[in-house]
Design an enzyme around this catalytic site. Structure first.
Site, PDB file in Angstrom:
ATOM      1  N   ALA A   1       5.976  19.067 -57.167  1.00 20.10           N
ATOM      2  CA  ALA A   1       6.889  18.635 -57.986  1.00 20.10           C
ATOM      3  C   ALA A   1       7.594  19.768 -58.729  1.00 20.10           C
ATOM      4  CB  ALA A   1       6.448  17.665 -59.058  1.00 20.10           C
TER       5      ALA A   1
ATOM      6  N   GLU B   1      -2.700  21.168 -58.257  1.00 18.84           N
ATOM      7  CA  GLU B   1      -2.194  20.707 -59.365  1.00 18.84           C
ATOM      8  C   GLU B   1      -3.303  21.344 -60.799  1.00 18.84           C
ATOM      9  OE1 GLU B   1      -2.362  18.891 -56.949  1.00 18.84           O
ATOM     10  OE2 GLU B   1      -0.505  17.379 -57.048  1.00 18.84           O
TER      11      GLU B   1
ATOM     12  N   GLY C   1       2.714  17.504 -54.932  1.00 18.93           N
ATOM     13  CA  GLY C   1       3.446  16.265 -54.659  1.00 18.93           C
ATOM     14  C   GLY C   1       4.042  16.401 -53.149  1.00 18.93           C
TER      15      GLY C   1
ATOM     16  N   GLU D   1       1.231  14.920 -51.235  1.00 19.13           N
ATOM     17  CA  GLU D   1       1.073  13.573 -51.552  1.00 19.13           C
ATOM     18  C   GLU D   1       2.568  12.646 -50.873  1.00 19.13           C
ATOM     19  OE1 GLU D   1       1.258  14.349 -55.902  1.00 19.13           O
ATOM     20  OE2 GLU D   1      -0.411  12.754 -56.172  1.00 19.13           O
TER      21      GLU D   1
HETATM   22  N1  T1G Z   1       8.584  23.967 -59.034  1.00 17.39           N
HETATM   23  C1  T1G Z   1       9.481  24.611 -59.612  1.00 17.39           C
HETATM   24  N2  T1G Z   1       9.752  25.950 -59.171  1.00 17.39           N
HETATM   25  C2  T1G Z   1       8.558  26.458 -58.102  1.00 17.39           C
HETATM   26  C3  T1G Z   1       7.718  25.659 -57.590  1.00 17.39           C
HETATM   27  C4  T1G Z   1       7.402  24.437 -58.060  1.00 17.39           C
HETATM   28  N3  T1G Z   1       6.559  23.372 -57.733  1.00 17.39           N
HETATM   29  N4  T1G Z   1       6.837  26.196 -56.948  1.00 17.39           N
HETATM   30  C5  T1G Z   1       7.548  27.648 -56.642  1.00 17.39           C
HETATM   31  N5  T1G Z   1       8.713  27.714 -57.669  1.00 17.39           N
HETATM   32  C6  T1G Z   1       9.624  28.805 -57.874  1.00 17.39           C
HETATM   33  C7  T1G Z   1       9.001  30.162 -58.535  1.00 17.39           C
HETATM   34  O1  T1G Z   1       9.002  29.736 -59.832  1.00 17.39           O
HETATM   35  C8  T1G Z   1       9.724  31.158 -57.921  1.00 17.39           C
HETATM   36  O2  T1G Z   1      11.023  31.105 -58.830  1.00 17.39           O
HETATM   37  C9  T1G Z   1       9.969  30.683 -56.472  1.00 17.39           C
HETATM   38  O3  T1G Z   1       9.991  29.196 -56.491  1.00 17.39           O
HETATM   39  C10 T1G Z   1       9.540  31.302 -55.324  1.00 17.39           C
HETATM   40  O4  T1G Z   1       7.937  31.028 -55.642  1.00 17.39           O
HETATM   41  C11 T1G Z   1       3.768  15.250 -58.455  1.00 17.39           C
HETATM   42  C12 T1G Z   1       2.700  16.969 -60.382  1.00 17.39           C
HETATM   43  C13 T1G Z   1       4.900  27.387 -52.968  1.00 17.39           C
HETATM   44  C14 T1G Z   1       2.810  28.975 -52.375  1.00 17.39           C
HETATM   45  O5  T1G Z   1       1.662  24.056 -57.981  1.00 17.39           O
HETATM   46  O6  T1G Z   1       2.197  27.590 -55.122  1.00 17.39           O
HETATM   47  O7  T1G Z   1       3.192  18.578 -57.450  1.00 17.39           O
HETATM   48  O8  T1G Z   1      10.667  33.430 -59.462  1.00 17.39           O
HETATM   49  O9  T1G Z   1       7.241  33.387 -56.274  1.00 17.39           O
HETATM   50  O10 T1G Z   1       4.767  33.541 -53.593  1.00 17.39           O
HETATM   51  O11 T1G Z   1       1.118  15.354 -58.242  1.00 17.39           O
HETATM   52  O12 T1G Z   1       5.565  29.226 -55.112  1.00 17.39           O
HETATM   53  O13 T1G Z   1      12.035  32.997 -57.763  1.00 17.39           O
HETATM   54  O14 T1G Z   1      12.942  32.139 -59.753  1.00 17.39           O
HETATM   55  O15 T1G Z   1       5.628  31.750 -56.015  1.00 17.39           O
HETATM   56  O16 T1G Z   1       6.066  32.560 -51.505  1.00 17.39           O
HETATM   57  C15 T1G Z   1       2.244  21.227 -57.541  1.00 17.39           C
HETATM   58  C16 T1G Z   1       3.396  25.836 -56.938  1.00 17.39           C
HETATM   59  C17 T1G Z   1       3.407  21.128 -58.515  1.00 17.39           C
HETATM   60  C18 T1G Z   1       3.053  24.921 -55.928  1.00 17.39           C
HETATM   61  C19 T1G Z   1       5.242  29.896 -52.573  1.00 17.39           C
HETATM   62  N6  T1G Z   1       2.654  22.415 -56.789  1.00 17.39           N
HETATM   63  N7  T1G Z   1       4.134  27.107 -56.082  1.00 17.39           N
HETATM   64  O17 T1G Z   1       4.600  31.220 -53.056  1.00 17.39           O
HETATM   65  O18 T1G Z   1       6.808  32.229 -53.713  1.00 17.39           O
HETATM   66  S1  T1G Z   1       2.678  19.790 -59.588  1.00 17.39           S
HETATM   67  C20 T1G Z   1       2.157  23.665 -56.931  1.00 17.39           C
HETATM   68  C21 T1G Z   1       3.320  27.744 -55.318  1.00 17.39           C
HETATM   69  C22 T1G Z   1       2.846  18.394 -58.602  1.00 17.39           C
HETATM   70  C23 T1G Z   1       2.418  16.260 -58.289  1.00 17.39           C
HETATM   71  C24 T1G Z   1       2.156  17.124 -59.045  1.00 17.39           C
HETATM   72  C25 T1G Z   1       3.982  29.039 -54.734  1.00 17.39           C
HETATM   73  C26 T1G Z   1       4.209  28.704 -53.234  1.00 17.39           C
HETATM   74  P1  T1G Z   1      11.752  32.486 -58.905  1.00 17.39           P
HETATM   75  P2  T1G Z   1       6.766  32.101 -55.416  1.00 17.39           P
HETATM   76  P3  T1G Z   1       5.512  32.337 -53.040  1.00 17.39           P
END
Ligand code: T1G
Length: 678
Positions: A63, A125, A102, A105
């Site tokens: 998400a 999450e 997500g 999912e």
């Molecule tokens: N939402 C918004 N921005 C995100 C994002 C996300 N999910 N993931 C990464 N970014 C932005 C981050 O802030 C950065 O921004 C840029 O992308 C590059 O990220 C419905 C409720 C995918 C392994 O927890 O683990 O889904 O600094 O520096 O090292 O049930 O990003 O460039 O402006 O980390 O290559 C669950 C979180 C959400 C994954 C890539 N998903 N992201 O790593 O790049 S909750 C997560 C990561 C959810 C559902 C639930 C990592 C990555 P900027 P980065 P990276």
């Protein structure tokens, strides 16, 4: 406004493609586009199968976290996924990169899942203080079984494509460079067959087969989930999959998710997610600044810090030359490095050949001339300005022009060190935390003359060696140690006034720290820097040293330790402290845990406010990143500055005044204006 989602026809297969850099986060435009694409596929009889894939570096990575806490916009993910899963036309997820949260999912709601070998899948999450909120906790156990689903949901770590195939989360691993074509072929092969819906599976049998499974899992993970809400919610959600039908299980998941989303722990952990990434940014330097190539690194000193620092580079494949004054120090240091690697290999976290690979990049020398071609030299010698100035003078003479010279000093003035060279623009601090090969935090200390390209090079290198780096200005103790100092002062003052040392430790343990100040002193060694004269007792530490109490190293410090290093409070220590306090003329009294907590933590917040006011940290969230990664501040409270915001700066101000503690103008101004740090 163009949608990030487009569709492409491949004869009877419709491919729905997301192009939403940087990570195809499932923001409202993506959800709308996905819904429209699915409805287009379902309403067009000439479409017999569907493939969902993403452009860029990854399948949906979850998400859009930036949308959390704001009023929801656009279609909600669970309903869109239910609509897709209900289709009789086979829908195939074509996965590359990291299908997370997500994203995983979405894949679970597809009837089939194929991925390239390098792909990863996970439900992280819990690391944001949440649990999956789009039926992941209900579909996953039905696909891979509860034993495989529990750790994925409760620990949040991604699994490889190979592991996903093994446990049935993937149907096929396809060519690394032929994902779309292979996914289309796979989808076409399913046409006409009854589709496989995850939600129609059952996880009931898992619950019956091993009813103790969940309590066993809780017990095994007790330490990790102590005081944290999301992991327990994750266990309950997965357990619901074994007890309830799918629809009721989803309701239970939604209930748990909403409760977590509205809690302070998730707000803190989401704050930290962005804080860690923001720390990489240097506000006043062009991100396109050309950096210096670091092909060879020198380290001065093969002691605990020098050896640990060297390991960071060796593990990242960067050749290291370690210099010492004497051969036996060199041999000892390299021996410790090899032993550390061998211990990691013995734990299965490194292959034996990788140990040899890393050690093969290590050379040692007694001669500064051998450092001449290094691109970076890091000094990790005794914490004395005189010694460091001597070392930097020598390095400046020998090391090639344009090379960076860094000090690992914990406190000392980096500008003064820089002035000992003819290249102050190439001098900065790289403050590693002990053990340097384990601790994630690196404070990059920016000198008054440190060049922009040098600072950017250090930031980029930090990421390469797996550190979480924060830029600090030049002040005594930089960010972390500078804030530790007022906490230590209060901890000792509390003892003088009658607080028991274990009460002080227990307050920080209860708050979520791994240990308190006196347990830390025992671990580090109480006799560090002791003058060795038992007749000279001017503080509690000297009183303990005089009583041969040096800490864990000799089985007794503030606490007594048994062979297993279990610690018990010592009556002898308590009387030493009480005697010393009496001699110093202190009245002893009962002190409440609230007062202990306020006097330990509020002065840290005040010091953080001064650090911000002086521009020694770029932003409040950087201070949070320092304390979470360098000192074990509990992630579930977001770091000292985020925690102060949660408590309320007016409350912190009132607490400081109540205890007669100093209040910085910056903190007072923010508090009186009703503002937050973050
Ligand atoms: N939402 C918004 N921005 C995100 C994002 C996300 N999910 N993931 C990464 N970014 C932005 C981050 O802030 C950065 O921004 C840029 O992308 C590059 O990220 C419905 C409720 C995918 C392994 O927890 O683990 O889904 O600094 O520096 O090292 O049930 O990003 O460039 O402006 O980390 O290559 C669950 C979180 C959400 C994954 C890539 N998903 N992201 O790593 O790049 S909750 C997560 C990561 C959810 C559902 C639930 C990592 C990555 P900027 P980065 P990276």
């Amino acid at each position: 406004m163009t949608s990030p989602i487009r569709t492409e026809r491949h004869d009877d297969v419709l491919v729905i493609i997301s192009d939403n850099p940087p990570v195809n986060a499932l923001g409202h435009k993506v959800r709308q586009g996905l819904k429209d694409g699915i409805e287009q596929a379902l309403s067009d009889d000439s479409v017999k199968a569907v493939v969902i894939r993403c452009d860029g570096r990854t399948f949906f990575a979850g998400a859009d976290i930036t949308e959390f806490g704001k009023p929801p916009v656009g279609p909600n993910l669970p309903e869109t996924l239910d609509e897709m899963e209900a289709s009789d036309k086979p829908v195939v997820a074509a996965i590359h990169g990291t299908a997370l949260g997500g994203g995983c999912e979405v894949a679970l709601a597809c009837h089939y899942r194929v991925a390239v070998p390098s792909a990863k899948m996970g439900l992280p999450e819990v690391k944001l203080g949440l649990i999956p909120g789009a039926a992941g906790t209900q579909r996953l156990p039905r696909v891979v079984g509860v034993e495989n689903a529990l750790p994925m949901v409760v620990q949040g770590n991604p699994i490889t494509a190979k592991k996903a195939l093994e446990i049935g989360l993937l149907d096929q691993i396809v060519g690394e460079d032929s994902l779309e074509a292979d996914a289309i072929a796979f989808a076409r092969a399913q046409i006409g067959k009854p589709v496989k819906r995850s939600s129609e599976g059952t996880a009931q049998q898992d619950g019956v087969k091993n009813p103790g499974l969940f309590d066993e899992f809780r017990a095994k993970n007790a330490r990790r989930i102590r005081g944290v809400h999301a992991p327990e919610a994750g266990i309950q959600a997965v357990q619901a999959a074994t007890r309830l039908n799918y629809a009721d299980g989803v309701k239970k998941e939604r209930e748990l998710f909403v409760e977590l989303m509205s809690g302070t722990q998730s707000a803190a952990m989401r704050h930290y997610f962005f804080a860690e990434r923001a720390a990489n940014k240097i506000d006043d330097i062009d991100p396109q600044t050309k950096t210096i190539e670091i092909a060879k690194v020198g380290v001065i000193g093969a002691g605990t810090m020098g050896g640990g620092i060297a390991m960071n580079f060796l593990s990242a494949g960067i050749p290291i030359t370690i210099l010492e004054m004497k051969q036996d120090a060199l041999d000892r240091g390299t021996g410790v490095i090899r032993k550390n690697y061998e211990r990691t290999a013995a734990r299965g976290r490194m292959k034996p050949e990788q140990v040899d690979q890393a050690m093969g990049l290590l050379t040692t020398t007694l001669d500064y001339a051998d450092l001449a071609d290094c691109d970076l030299v890091i000094e990790a010698v005794y914490e004395s300005m005189e010694v460091k100035i001597d070392v930097f003078g020598k390095l400046d003479e020998v090391v090639k022009q344009g090379a960076i010279l860094a000090s690992n000093t914990s406190y000392l003035n980096v500008d003064e060190i820089a002035q000992a060279t003819k290249r102050p623009g190439y001098v900065l601090g790289l403050h590693f935390f002990s053990p340097a090969n384990i601790m994630k935090l690196l404070e990059i200390v920016r000198g008054a003359e440190t060049r922009d390209d040098v600072l950017m090079t250090a930031m980029k290198l930090a990421k390469k060696i797996g550190k979480v780096a924060v830029v600090s200005g030049v002040c005594h103790g930089f960010i972390g140690n500078r804030m530790l100092s007022p906490r230590q002062v209060q901890a000792n003052a509390l003892l003088m006034e009658g607080a028991k040392y274990w009460e002080v430790d227990d307050v920080l343990l209860e708050f979520g720290f791994p240990m308190g100040p006196f347990q830390m002193a025992d671990l580090a060694g109480i006799d560090i820097g002791w003058h060795r004269d038992p007749s000279k007792v001017t503080n509690i530490r000297e009183a303990l040293c005089a009583a041969d109490r040096f800490g864990q190293k000799n089985g007794k410090g503030f606490y007594d330790y048994d062979e297993a290093r279990n610690r018990t409070p010592s009556d002898e220590v308590q009387s030493i402290i009480a005697d010393f306090a009496r001699k110093e003329g202190h009245e002893q009294r009962e002190i409440s845990t609230d007062e202990i907590r306020e006097r330990l933590l509020y002065p840290m917040v005040n010091e953080g406010a001064m650090i911000l006011d002086e521009g020694m940290a770029q932003r409040a969230s950087d201070i949070d990143v320092v304390w979470i990664n360098g000192y074990g501040w509990p992630l579930t409270t977001g770091g000292p500055m985020f925690w102060a915001d949660t408590v309320g700066l007016d409350v912190v101000l009132a607490g400081l005044e109540k205890h007669g503690l100093p209040v910085s103008d910056y903190l007072r101004r923010k508090a009186e204006a009703g503002e937050r740090f973050n």
